[in-house]
Structure formats: C-alpha cells, structure tokens
Design an enzyme around this catalytic site. Structure first.
Site, PDB file in Angstrom:
ATOM      1  N   THR A   1      -5.793  -6.864  -2.920  1.00  0.00           N
ATOM      2  CA  THR A   1      -5.751  -6.679  -4.373  1.00  0.00           C
ATOM      3  C   THR A   1      -6.619  -7.715  -5.071  1.00  0.00           C
ATOM      4  O   THR A   1      -7.293  -7.402  -6.049  1.00  0.00           O
ATOM      5  CB  THR A   1      -4.297  -6.722  -4.880  1.00  0.00           C
ATOM      6  OG1 THR A   1      -3.569  -5.656  -4.250  1.00  0.00           O
ATOM      7  CG2 THR A   1      -4.229  -6.559  -6.383  1.00  0.00           C
TER       8      THR A   1
ATOM      9  N   ASP B   1      -5.570   0.940  -6.571  1.00  0.00           N
ATOM     10  CA  ASP B   1      -4.838  -0.042  -5.768  1.00  0.00           C
ATOM     11  C   ASP B   1      -3.690   0.657  -5.044  1.00  0.00           C
ATOM     12  O   ASP B   1      -3.180   1.672  -5.500  1.00  0.00           O
ATOM     13  CB  ASP B   1      -4.289  -1.161  -6.655  1.00  0.00           C
ATOM     14  CG  ASP B   1      -3.822  -2.362  -5.849  1.00  0.00           C
ATOM     15  OD1 ASP B   1      -4.492  -2.704  -4.846  1.00  0.00           O
ATOM     16  OD2 ASP B   1      -2.800  -2.967  -6.213  1.00  0.00           O
ATOM     17  N   GLU B   2      -3.284   0.106  -3.909  1.00  0.00           N
ATOM     18  CA  GLU B   2      -2.191   0.641  -3.085  1.00  0.00           C
ATOM     19  C   GLU B   2      -2.444   2.111  -2.758  1.00  0.00           C
ATOM     20  O   GLU B   2      -1.543   2.961  -2.835  1.00  0.00           O
ATOM     21  CB  GLU B   2      -0.840   0.454  -3.782  1.00  0.00           C
ATOM     22  CG  GLU B   2      -0.490  -0.981  -4.118  1.00  0.00           C
ATOM     23  CD  GLU B   2      -0.232  -1.882  -2.910  1.00  0.00           C
ATOM     24  OE1 GLU B   2      -0.246  -1.383  -1.757  1.00  0.00           O
ATOM     25  OE2 GLU B   2      -0.010  -3.088  -3.109  1.00  0.00           O
ATOM     26  N   ALA B   3      -3.664   2.418  -2.355  1.00  0.00           N
ATOM     27  CA  ALA B   3      -4.073   3.803  -2.070  1.00  0.00           C
ATOM     28  C   ALA B   3      -3.234   4.443  -0.978  1.00  0.00           C
ATOM     29  O   ALA B   3      -3.095   5.673  -0.943  1.00  0.00           O
ATOM     30  CB  ALA B   3      -5.559   3.839  -1.697  1.00  0.00           C
ATOM     31  N   GLN B   4      -2.647   3.654  -0.091  1.00  0.00           N
ATOM     32  CA  GLN B   4      -1.846   4.222   1.002  1.00  0.00           C
ATOM     33  C   GLN B   4      -0.623   4.966   0.484  1.00  0.00           C
ATOM     34  O   GLN B   4      -0.070   5.804   1.183  1.00  0.00           O
ATOM     35  CB  GLN B   4      -1.427   3.134   2.003  1.00  0.00           C
ATOM     36  CG  GLN B   4      -0.280   2.247   1.569  1.00  0.00           C
ATOM     37  CD  GLN B   4      -0.700   1.101   0.660  1.00  0.00           C
ATOM     38  OE1 GLN B   4      -1.876   0.907   0.417  1.00  0.00           O
ATOM     39  NE2 GLN B   4       0.267   0.332   0.169  1.00  0.00           N
TER      40      GLN B   4
ATOM     41  N   CYS C   1       1.481 -18.483  14.278  1.00  0.00           N
ATOM     42  CA  CYS C   1       0.577 -19.276  15.124  1.00  0.00           C
ATOM     43  C   CYS C   1      -0.691 -19.751  14.410  1.00  0.00           C
ATOM     44  O   CYS C   1      -1.433 -20.555  14.957  1.00  0.00           O
ATOM     45  CB  CYS C   1       0.197 -18.492  16.381  1.00  0.00           C
ATOM     46  SG  CYS C   1      -0.940 -17.129  16.056  1.00  0.00           S
TER      47      CYS C   1
ATOM     48  N   MET D   1      -0.658  -6.915   4.769  1.00  0.00           N
ATOM     49  CA  MET D   1      -0.085  -7.575   3.593  1.00  0.00           C
ATOM     50  C   MET D   1      -0.532  -9.039   3.592  1.00  0.00           C
ATOM     51  O   MET D   1      -0.755  -9.623   4.649  1.00  0.00           O
ATOM     52  CB  MET D   1       1.438  -7.470   3.615  1.00  0.00           C
ATOM     53  CG  MET D   1       1.898  -6.036   3.383  1.00  0.00           C
ATOM     54  SD  MET D   1       3.634  -5.885   2.968  1.00  0.00           S
ATOM     55  CE  MET D   1       3.777  -6.777   1.446  1.00  0.00           C
ATOM     56  N   PHE D   2      -0.668  -9.589   2.410  1.00  0.00           N
ATOM     57  CA  PHE D   2      -1.035 -10.995   2.189  1.00  0.00           C
ATOM     58  C   PHE D   2      -2.451 -11.326   2.663  1.00  0.00           C
ATOM     59  O   PHE D   2      -2.750 -12.479   2.945  1.00  0.00           O
ATOM     60  CB  PHE D   2      -0.024 -11.948   2.840  1.00  0.00           C
ATOM     61  CG  PHE D   2       1.402 -11.580   2.537  1.00  0.00           C
ATOM     62  CD1 PHE D   2       1.915 -11.747   1.267  1.00  0.00           C
ATOM     63  CD2 PHE D   2       2.222 -11.054   3.513  1.00  0.00           C
ATOM     64  CE1 PHE D   2       3.230 -11.397   0.978  1.00  0.00           C
ATOM     65  CE2 PHE D   2       3.534 -10.695   3.245  1.00  0.00           C
ATOM     66  CZ  PHE D   2       4.038 -10.875   1.969  1.00  0.00           C
ATOM     67  N   SER D   3      -3.320 -10.319   2.751  1.00  0.00           N
ATOM     68  CA  SER D   3      -4.692 -10.565   3.212  1.00  0.00           C
ATOM     69  C   SER D   3      -5.701 -10.636   2.071  1.00  0.00           C
ATOM     70  O   SER D   3      -6.876 -10.875   2.318  1.00  0.00           O
ATOM     71  CB  SER D   3      -5.116  -9.480   4.210  1.00  0.00           C
ATOM     72  OG  SER D   3      -5.171  -8.216   3.579  1.00  0.00           O
TER      73      SER D   3
END
Length: 195
Positions: free
Chosen positions: A27, A92-95, A152, A22-24
């Site tokens: 999309t 999108d969101e294929a998972q 970090c 997520m957030f990578s």
C-alpha cells in the site's frame, strides 16, 4: 482539436501490479505511485473494497499510517463508471475483488489509462489469492514487495496467520498475521511429526 485527438490516440495505457505478503509495503508503494501522478497533475481515482475497514472506511491506509482518500466500492465493475475521466486508476487490496477486476483493468488500460493494482499475491495457506495471478499475467509490470521475517530476519514472502480461523478472508494486522520467510513458514505450517 486535431492536436487533442492525436494526444488521446498516443496515450498508451498500462497495468502495474504491486504484490507481496502482509507488511511488505504494498500500500505504501501504491500511495507513492499515486502521489507522483498527482504531482504530475494527472487525474487519479483510488478504489478500495468496501470490506476493508481496518484503518478507515474511506481512505487507503498503509500499516505505517500513510493515507490517501479513496472510493470504497463493492464491485470492481463500478471502477469503469467512476473512472471514466481518470488518467490513473489505483486499486488497493485487489485480492478481495472478484475476477471482474481483471477485465476492468484490461478495459481501462485499453482506454489509455494507467492502472495500478496492489494486493496480496498469496493467502495465509500459501495459495494464489483471488484474481491476483490473472492480474499479474496481464500486467505490463509486476513489482513484488517483501517484508522481513519476524522470526529469523530474512526476507519474507508469506503471511502467516496467528489467529485461530480457517476463513479465507480475515482482516487483520499484527495480532492476526506475521510475515515469515519460506523456511519459517514451512516449519510452522508443516511441523515434523515425531516417530
């Protein structure tokens, strides 16, 4: 007529998978690729699972609010019906689709279409997510995006769930998830027990 037939035969389909935590920017990358295809005047159809209504019921929307119109569908097999005349199919969101999405991607690529799938490669437990491993296996290209660890600052590959839920599918944003590097993720998921 002959020229059109030769063009049809010479088109080679492909499967591209954009994956990561997520957030990578998965999309965002999907939208970027779709917009380039549209600039090239290719006929593009974009699909998303009906359960993804975080930002919009009908649009694919990135976390930075970049959006593009999409067709929400419950079943991946519908892509074959809707995308018959497409040059490019984006998912999108294929998972969140069942494993039929793999067969659909392979079928559409065999028909000469460019298929672009974006999705989480791992769930919040760090396990391969849904059909994503199979999609990556049949893909011509796998592009892994990476976020930044919020603890970090290193590159992050894991989606750490901060919400108290054991459900596999929990739609969420920054309140429910944060991107972590392997070290920070392991530290939080497997805290050292004191003797």
């Amino acid at each position: 007529m002959f020229k059109d037939k030769m063009h049809e035969l010479s088109r080679s389909g492909s499967i591209e998978v954009v994956c990561g935590s997520m957030f990578s920017g998965k999309t965002e990358e999907l939208i970027r690729r779709v917009k380039r295809a549209q600039i090239a005047k290719q006929k593009v159809y974009i699909f998303k699972p009906t359960l993804d209504i975080r930002y919009s019921k009908d649009d694919v929307v990135s976390h930075d609010q970049t959006s593009i119109s999409a067709i929400p569908i419950e079943n991946a097999r519908l892509i074959i019906h809707y995308g018959k005349d497409a040059d490019v199919i984006a998912i999108d969101e294929a998972q969140f689709f069942d494993h039929n999405v793999v067969e659909v991607a392979v079928t559409m690529a065999a028909q000469g279409k460019r298929v672009i799938c974006a999705g989480l490669d791992m769930d919040f437990l760090g396990h391969p997510f849904g059909p994503m491993p199979e999609l990556m296996a049949v893909a011509d290209e796998v592009y892994k995006t990476r976020a930044i660890c919020v603890r970090c600052g290193r590159l992050a590959n894991f989606s750490y769930r901060t919400a108290q839920s054991n459900e596999l599918v929990l739609l969420g944003e920054t309140k429910e998830y944060e991107p972590l590097c392997r070290s920070c993720y392991n530290e939080l998921m497997n805290p050292l027990k004191e003797d």
